[in-house]
Scaffold this motif. Sequence first.
Motif, PDB file in Angstrom:
ATOM      1  N   ASN A 172       3.210   2.996  -3.290  1.00 13.18           N
ATOM      2  CA  ASN A 172       2.932   1.559  -3.172  1.00 13.18           C
ATOM      3  C   ASN A 172       3.995   0.831  -2.355  1.00 13.18           C
ATOM      4  N   PHE A 173       5.233   1.221  -2.501  1.00 19.34           N
ATOM      5  CA  PHE A 173       6.332   0.513  -1.832  1.00 19.34           C
ATOM      6  C   PHE A 173       6.397   0.835  -0.340  1.00 19.34           C
ATOM      7  N   LEU A 174       5.671   1.880   0.083  1.00 18.52           N
ATOM      8  CA  LEU A 174       5.663   2.253   1.494  1.00 18.52           C
ATOM      9  C   LEU A 174       4.325   1.987   2.168  1.00 18.52           C
ATOM     10  N   ASN A 175       3.332   1.611   1.353  1.00 15.72           N
ATOM     11  CA  ASN A 175       1.974   1.472   1.879  1.00 15.72           C
ATOM     12  C   ASN A 175       1.530   2.770   2.550  1.00 15.72           C
ATOM     13  N   LEU A 176       1.816   3.890   1.866  1.00 15.76           N
ATOM     14  CA  LEU A 176       1.565   5.217   2.409  1.00 15.76           C
ATOM     15  C   LEU A 176       0.698   5.996   1.425  1.00 15.76           C
ATOM     16  N   GLU A 177      -0.378   6.609   1.921  1.00 14.47           N
ATOM     17  CA  GLU A 177      -1.319   7.331   1.073  1.00 14.47           C
ATOM     18  C   GLU A 177      -1.469   8.760   1.577  1.00 14.47           C
ATOM     19  N   ILE A 178      -1.450   9.722   0.637  1.00 14.84           N
ATOM     20  CA  ILE A 178      -1.646  11.125   1.001  1.00 14.84           C
ATOM     21  C   ILE A 178      -2.681  11.753   0.063  1.00 14.84           C
TER      22      ILE A 178
END
Length: 311
Positions: free
Chosen positions: A45-51
Motif C-alpha cells: 500500500n505504501f508503494l502503490n505496488l501490486e504483484i
Amino acid sequence: MSLYKLIKKNLLSIISKTTWEKKAIWLAADYPEYISYGNRLLTFNFLNLEIKAGEYEFLLDGFDYLRQLNKWGGFSFIISNGIVNARGNDFDAEIQTAEELFILKEILLNKDYNFQALDRVVVVDIGMNVGLASLYFASREDVEHVYGFEPFKPTYKQCIRNMNKNKNLANKITANNFGLSHNRKALEVDYNFDNKGQVGIHGTGLIRSSMKLITKEKIELFPILSEIHKIIEHHLGMDLVCKIDCEGGEYDFFESFSKCGIPDPIKIIMMEWHRKAPNELLSILKRNNFRAITIYGDRQDVGMIYAFKES
C-alpha cells in the motif's frame, strides 16, 4: 464451529499454501497498514505496488528494507518489463534480490561508506557487486572518479545495467570485470545469484542462507598494486579512498600491502573483513601509519574496519 476447530482449519489452510503465499499471509496479518493480500494479489500500500502470487518473492523477504528505504530514503519501487527498479533522489537501480535491498539500506541509510574529505578524491571500489556503492560515491560532489572491480560476469552485467540507468553518473565510473589479488590468477568457483554479494574467491563458502541454484563461474584476478598505480598516475596529486568488500579476498591482496607497503595516496580504507579475526589486517595497516577501528557483526566472523592514514 468451535473456536478451536476454526483456528485448526485456518492453520491447516495456511500450511497447505506455497511458501510465497505463507509469507504474504503473515505479512498482511502483521502489517495491515502496509500490505494487503487477497485474490492471489499482494499490494504494498505504501508503494502503490501490486504483484501476483508467486512473483518477486524477494520483495516479501526484503519487506522491512523496502519500508525503510521508502520512509527514510525516499525510494519508490516500480516494476517495468519484469524488473523491479528502485528510484531514489541520487540514482536509480535494478533490484533482483533481497540482499540488494539490504545493501542499498547499508549504503544510504546506515551510511556504512560515508566519509568526509577536505578535497576531491578518487574512490577505488574493490568488490563492486551490482554497482550500488559506486553509484553512491559517484553522486558525491567530493568524488572525482570511481574505479570499480567486479570479477563475476553475471554480477558485472547487472552492474553495467545499473550504470546505464544513470548516465549522469556513469561518466564518473570505470567498471572493470576482474578482481584484485596479490598475483594475477584465474579461478573457477561456485556462484549463487541470489546471494551474489557474498560470493568471492572462496565461492559460496561464506553464504549461510539456503541456496536454490549454484553454478560455476570463471573469474580473473589482477595484481592490486599495478592497478592502483595506474589510477595514481592518472590522478596525480589526488588522494584515494578504498572501499573493500570482496568476501575474504582482502587477505590475499593485503599480502602485497604487507610486502610492498600501502601506496601513499591511499588515505582512507573502509573494509569488510571475513572468515577470520582482523588482527593480521590491522597489523599491516598499523605498520603503514594508519589508525584503525574495527566493528564486529553479530556473526563474529565478519565485521568492518575503518582506517585513516596519519599525516
